[in-house]
Scaffold this motif. Structure first.
Motif, PDB file in Angstrom:
ATOM      1  N   ILE A 300       8.429 -27.489 -24.748  1.00  0.00           N
ATOM      2  CA  ILE A 300       7.535 -27.897 -23.653  1.00  0.00           C
ATOM      3  C   ILE A 300       7.594 -29.413 -23.456  1.00  0.00           C
ATOM      4  O   ILE A 300       7.645 -29.916 -22.328  1.00  0.00           O
ATOM      5  CB  ILE A 300       6.101 -27.436 -23.944  1.00  0.00           C
ATOM      6  N   VAL A 301       7.602 -30.151 -24.560  1.00  0.00           N
ATOM      7  CA  VAL A 301       7.703 -31.622 -24.481  1.00  0.00           C
ATOM      8  C   VAL A 301       9.007 -32.028 -23.808  1.00  0.00           C
ATOM      9  O   VAL A 301       9.032 -32.924 -22.950  1.00  0.00           O
ATOM     10  CB  VAL A 301       7.603 -32.237 -25.892  1.00  0.00           C
ATOM     11  N   LEU A 302      10.100 -31.367 -24.182  1.00  0.00           N
ATOM     12  CA  LEU A 302      11.403 -31.687 -23.602  1.00  0.00           C
ATOM     13  C   LEU A 302      11.428 -31.382 -22.099  1.00  0.00           C
ATOM     14  O   LEU A 302      12.009 -32.151 -21.309  1.00  0.00           O
ATOM     15  CB  LEU A 302      12.502 -30.907 -24.315  1.00  0.00           C
ATOM     16  N   LEU A 303      10.815 -30.277 -21.699  1.00  0.00           N
ATOM     17  CA  LEU A 303      10.736 -29.960 -20.274  1.00  0.00           C
ATOM     18  C   LEU A 303       9.991 -31.051 -19.520  1.00  0.00           C
ATOM     19  O   LEU A 303      10.400 -31.455 -18.410  1.00  0.00           O
ATOM     20  CB  LEU A 303      10.044 -28.611 -20.062  1.00  0.00           C
ATOM     21  N   CYS A 304       8.925 -31.556 -20.109  1.00  0.00           N
ATOM     22  CA  CYS A 304       8.164 -32.634 -19.476  1.00  0.00           C
ATOM     23  C   CYS A 304       8.990 -33.909 -19.383  1.00  0.00           C
ATOM     24  O   CYS A 304       8.888 -34.662 -18.400  1.00  0.00           O
ATOM     25  CB  CYS A 304       6.872 -32.894 -20.245  1.00  0.00           C
ATOM     26  N   GLN A 305       9.802 -34.162 -20.409  1.00  0.00           N
ATOM     27  CA  GLN A 305      10.645 -35.351 -20.380  1.00  0.00           C
ATOM     28  C   GLN A 305      11.661 -35.285 -19.240  1.00  0.00           C
ATOM     29  O   GLN A 305      12.133 -36.320 -18.756  1.00  0.00           O
ATOM     30  CB  GLN A 305      11.360 -35.518 -21.719  1.00  0.00           C
ATOM     31  N   GLN A 306      12.002 -34.088 -18.824  1.00  0.00           N
ATOM     32  CA  GLN A 306      12.899 -33.920 -17.673  1.00  0.00           C
ATOM     33  C   GLN A 306      12.131 -33.834 -16.349  1.00  0.00           C
ATOM     34  O   GLN A 306      12.739 -33.647 -15.291  1.00  0.00           O
ATOM     35  CB  GLN A 306      13.741 -32.664 -17.839  1.00  0.00           C
ATOM     36  N   GLY A 307      10.808 -33.948 -16.417  1.00  0.00           N
ATOM     37  CA  GLY A 307      10.003 -33.855 -15.200  1.00  0.00           C
ATOM     38  C   GLY A 307       9.805 -32.441 -14.710  1.00  0.00           C
ATOM     39  O   GLY A 307       9.384 -32.232 -13.562  1.00  0.00           O
ATOM     40  N   ARG A 308      10.063 -31.469 -15.555  1.00  0.00           N
ATOM     41  CA  ARG A 308       9.926 -30.054 -15.160  1.00  0.00           C
ATOM     42  C   ARG A 308       8.529 -29.560 -15.562  1.00  0.00           C
ATOM     43  O   ARG A 308       8.347 -28.682 -16.381  1.00  0.00           O
ATOM     44  CB  ARG A 308      11.031 -29.228 -15.820  1.00  0.00           C
ATOM     45  N   TYR A 309       7.502 -30.176 -14.912  1.00  0.00           N
ATOM     46  CA  TYR A 309       6.127 -29.938 -15.331  1.00  0.00           C
ATOM     47  C   TYR A 309       5.653 -28.519 -15.047  1.00  0.00           C
ATOM     48  O   TYR A 309       4.903 -27.931 -15.850  1.00  0.00           O
ATOM     49  CB  TYR A 309       5.193 -30.945 -14.637  1.00  0.00           C
ATOM     50  N   VAL A 310       6.063 -27.954 -13.940  1.00  0.00           N
ATOM     51  CA  VAL A 310       5.626 -26.593 -13.597  1.00  0.00           C
ATOM     52  C   VAL A 310       6.116 -25.610 -14.656  1.00  0.00           C
ATOM     53  O   VAL A 310       5.364 -24.733 -15.106  1.00  0.00           O
ATOM     54  CB  VAL A 310       6.130 -26.199 -12.195  1.00  0.00           C
ATOM     55  N   MET A 338       0.644 -33.306 -19.879  1.00  0.00           N
ATOM     56  CA  MET A 338       1.561 -32.765 -18.874  1.00  0.00           C
ATOM     57  C   MET A 338       0.827 -32.493 -17.560  1.00  0.00           C
ATOM     58  O   MET A 338       1.417 -32.589 -16.484  1.00  0.00           O
ATOM     59  CB  MET A 338       2.265 -31.509 -19.389  1.00  0.00           C
ATOM     60  N   HIS A 339      -0.471 -32.178 -17.640  1.00  0.00           N
ATOM     61  CA  HIS A 339      -1.236 -32.015 -16.406  1.00  0.00           C
ATOM     62  C   HIS A 339      -1.470 -33.360 -15.730  1.00  0.00           C
ATOM     63  O   HIS A 339      -1.392 -33.478 -14.502  1.00  0.00           O
ATOM     64  CB  HIS A 339      -2.572 -31.321 -16.693  1.00  0.00           C
ATOM     65  N   VAL A 340      -1.743 -34.390 -16.536  1.00  0.00           N
ATOM     66  CA  VAL A 340      -1.944 -35.726 -15.967  1.00  0.00           C
ATOM     67  C   VAL A 340      -0.659 -36.222 -15.299  1.00  0.00           C
ATOM     68  O   VAL A 340      -0.669 -36.749 -14.173  1.00  0.00           O
ATOM     69  CB  VAL A 340      -2.394 -36.714 -17.063  1.00  0.00           C
ATOM     70  N   LEU A 341       0.463 -36.045 -15.992  1.00  0.00           N
ATOM     71  CA  LEU A 341       1.742 -36.509 -15.454  1.00  0.00           C
ATOM     72  C   LEU A 341       2.114 -35.755 -14.182  1.00  0.00           C
ATOM     73  O   LEU A 341       2.639 -36.339 -13.221  1.00  0.00           O
ATOM     74  CB  LEU A 341       2.832 -36.345 -16.510  1.00  0.00           C
ATOM     75  N   TYR A 342       1.860 -34.456 -14.174  1.00  0.00           N
ATOM     76  CA  TYR A 342       2.172 -33.673 -12.987  1.00  0.00           C
ATOM     77  C   TYR A 342       1.270 -34.085 -11.822  1.00  0.00           C
ATOM     78  O   TYR A 342       1.719 -34.201 -10.666  1.00  0.00           O
ATOM     79  CB  TYR A 342       2.018 -32.193 -13.287  1.00  0.00           C
ATOM     80  N   ALA A 343       0.000 -34.341 -12.135  1.00  0.00           N
ATOM     81  CA  ALA A 343      -0.925 -34.786 -11.087  1.00  0.00           C
ATOM     82  C   ALA A 343      -0.489 -36.131 -10.523  1.00  0.00           C
ATOM     83  O   ALA A 343      -0.556 -36.364  -9.309  1.00  0.00           O
ATOM     84  CB  ALA A 343      -2.344 -34.876 -11.653  1.00  0.00           C
ATOM     85  N   ASN A 344      -0.040 -37.032 -11.389  1.00  0.00           N
ATOM     86  CA  ASN A 344       0.451 -38.334 -10.922  1.00  0.00           C
ATOM     87  C   ASN A 344       1.671 -38.170 -10.027  1.00  0.00           C
ATOM     88  O   ASN A 344       1.830 -38.876  -9.019  1.00  0.00           O
ATOM     89  CB  ASN A 344       0.810 -39.220 -12.118  1.00  0.00           C
ATOM     90  N   GLU A 345       2.546 -37.251 -10.398  1.00  0.00           N
ATOM     91  CA  GLU A 345       3.741 -37.007  -9.589  1.00  0.00           C
ATOM     92  C   GLU A 345       3.353 -36.491  -8.209  1.00  0.00           C
ATOM     93  O   GLU A 345       3.915 -36.915  -7.181  1.00  0.00           O
ATOM     94  CB  GLU A 345       4.647 -36.007 -10.302  1.00  0.00           C
ATOM     95  N   LEU A 346       2.394 -35.567  -8.158  1.00  0.00           N
ATOM     96  CA  LEU A 346       1.944 -35.037  -6.877  1.00  0.00           C
ATOM     97  C   LEU A 346       1.286 -36.122  -6.034  1.00  0.00           C
ATOM     98  O   LEU A 346       1.513 -36.209  -4.814  1.00  0.00           O
ATOM     99  CB  LEU A 346       0.956 -33.886  -7.115  1.00  0.00           C
TER     100      LEU A 346
END
Length: 464
Positions: A300-310, A338-346
């Motif tokens: 899950i951490v690795l997916l987040c590092q690639q920006g694959r938050y969903v 990961m929710h914070v990072l995804y929210a920032n991306e949105l």
């Protein structure tokens, strides 16, 4: 000064006992008995001296004295295995010995080594036969003893080499001589090289350990445990990351073990392998990944590092995690980040309105807490079921220990709130006692205990 004098007198009994052991090795039993009398005069409760004296008396044909001394030693210490073995020459208590020590082969090896130290090789063989155990080291010792007696021990060595390595951990200095003999006299035996390498590594003899593990691989190229150990030694002690990676990959190829996946990923992480490559490794072993919460969270951490938050958020949502030692805070931190990072991306993409619909953004983190309770009889369980079943509906399993007759109830929080599950556990403690439960406990139970009722044990019992 008084304390030193007392301690000096206390330990002075060991010197004559050691000298007696040397006399016994040479077959000078009369001289050995004289020294043992000196030792026992200094410490009448010196069990090693008493047992050696018993063995020598038996050897000299003084059976009545030997029998009485062995019986007295057993009465003084019920766990004195050597004394029980000596008494077994006169009274058959072999079943009692196996019942008491049968699951602890290392205890037999202690006695075997005591006899070998005194040169009583036939008695050492007698103990091995008495054990009835298929512990690998005992069979290696059997072959070694036959060698000392001028007999052929090749059959015993071959059998020892064929046994499973799972629970065999050589640790004695005497084991070194025995395993060296096995290595030299059975060229097909890879396990002896593996065992001796383990012992050397534990004694900080890293180069010797590596040499033996390499010899093990030359004898059996698919020996996954030796390959795994080589990987650790190459990386930790020699800084050879390339060789370590090759060995770990081969180990994982030959042995599909979740722990190997975890260690392989740690190696890749420590050698700065790319995120994409590490994810690709996880993708090759989905079955192993599912068995390790730490690996699953790492993915899950690795997916987040690639920006694959969903994907990461969805992976966390569908997985029911178990609390494991050392990882209690990692999941909650990653869940929040990961929710914070995804929210920032949105927000950066002008899609702030979608933040409230992030999949898996519910407040509850999917963590399953599991507890275990021990019961000594079924009556308490029957009374308990009528109290819990009206409001507890989580997964629960009932196991029985066939040796002790105890019942183990494993309960999970499942869909209940922490407050509800805490209430369940409080009620359970009134009828049973809570025991430690870890990630590997249930797997151990399934292998060694009897599963009486799976998943809904309390509901089933309430209907009896």
């Amino acid at each position: 000064d008084t304390i030193r004098a007392i301690e000096g007198e206390m330990y002075s009994c060991f010197s004559p006992e050691e000298l007696a052991t040397l006399d016994c090795r040479k077959g000078e039993y009369t001289d050995a008995l004289e020294k043992l009398e000196v030792s026992l005069g200094l410490n009448a409760g010196h069990s090693r001296a008493l047992n050696l004296k018993t063995a020598i008396l038996r050897r000299l044909g003084r059976d009545e004295e030997a029998k009485n001394l062995a019986a007295a030693s057993v009465s003084a210490d019920l766990l004195d295995l050597l004394a029980r073995v000596e008494l077994n020459h006169y009274e058959d208590n072999s079943n009692a010995i196996r019942e008491m020590f049968g699951q602890k082969p290392e205890n037999y090896l202690d006695v075997v080594c005591d006899y070998l130290e005194a040169g009583l090789t036939e008695d050492a063989l007698y103990v091995i036969e008495l054990s009835g155990s298929h512990y690998p080291l005992l069979h290696y010792y059997r072959g070694y003893c036959r060698h000392l007696l001028g007999q052929d021990g090749s059959e015993e060595l071959a059998f020892a080499a064929s046994l499973d390595t799972g629970l065999c951990f050589p640790a004695r200095l005497e084991d070194i001589a025995v395993l060296k003999y096995a290595i030299a006299n059975n060229p097909a035996d890879a396990n002896a090289c593996y065992y001796l390498g383990d012992l050397y590594y534990d004694r900080f003899r890293y180069d010797d350990a590596v040499e033996l593990w390499e010899q093990c691989i030359s004898r059996d190229s698919t020996h996954a445990k030796a390959l795994r150990n080589l990987a650790l030694a190459y990386f930790d002690k020699r800084g050879d990351a390339a060789s370590a990676r090759v060995c770990m990959e081969r180990a994982l190829e030959y042995r599909k073990d979740p722990r190997l996946l975890f260690e392989y990923q740690q190696l890749l992480k420590n050698t700065n392998v790319s995120v994409a490559e590490r994810l690709e490794v996880y993708g090759r072993y989905p079955e192993l990944l599912a068995q390790r919460d730490d690996c699953y969270l790492d993915r899950i951490v690795l997916l987040c590092q690639q920006g694959r938050y969903v994907e990461a958020i969805h992976a966390a949502k569908i997985k029911r995690f178990h609390i494991y030692e050392g990882g209690e805070g990692n999941l909650t931190k990653q869940h929040a980040w990961m929710h914070v990072l995804y929210a920032n991306e949105l927000a950066a993409a002008g899609k702030a309105a979608e933040q409230g619909g992030i999949p898996g953004s519910e407040r509850d983190i999917p963590v399953d807490i599991t507890k275990m309770f021990v019961f000594h009889n079924m009556d308490d369980l029957f009374r308990l079921t009528h109290i819990l079943t009206p409001f507890y509906h989580g997964k629960n399993y009932l196991y029985k220990n066939p040796k002790t007759g105890e019942y183990y109830l494993v309960v999970s929080k499942s869909q209940h709130t922490p407050e509800e599950f805490n209430k369940v556990c409080n009620i359970l403690t009134e009828y049973g006692s809570q025991d430690h439960f870890s990630v590997g406990s249930q797997a151990y139970f399934e292998e060694h205990y009897q599963l009486l009722i799976p998943e809904n044990a309390l509901e089933v019992l309430s209907k009896v």
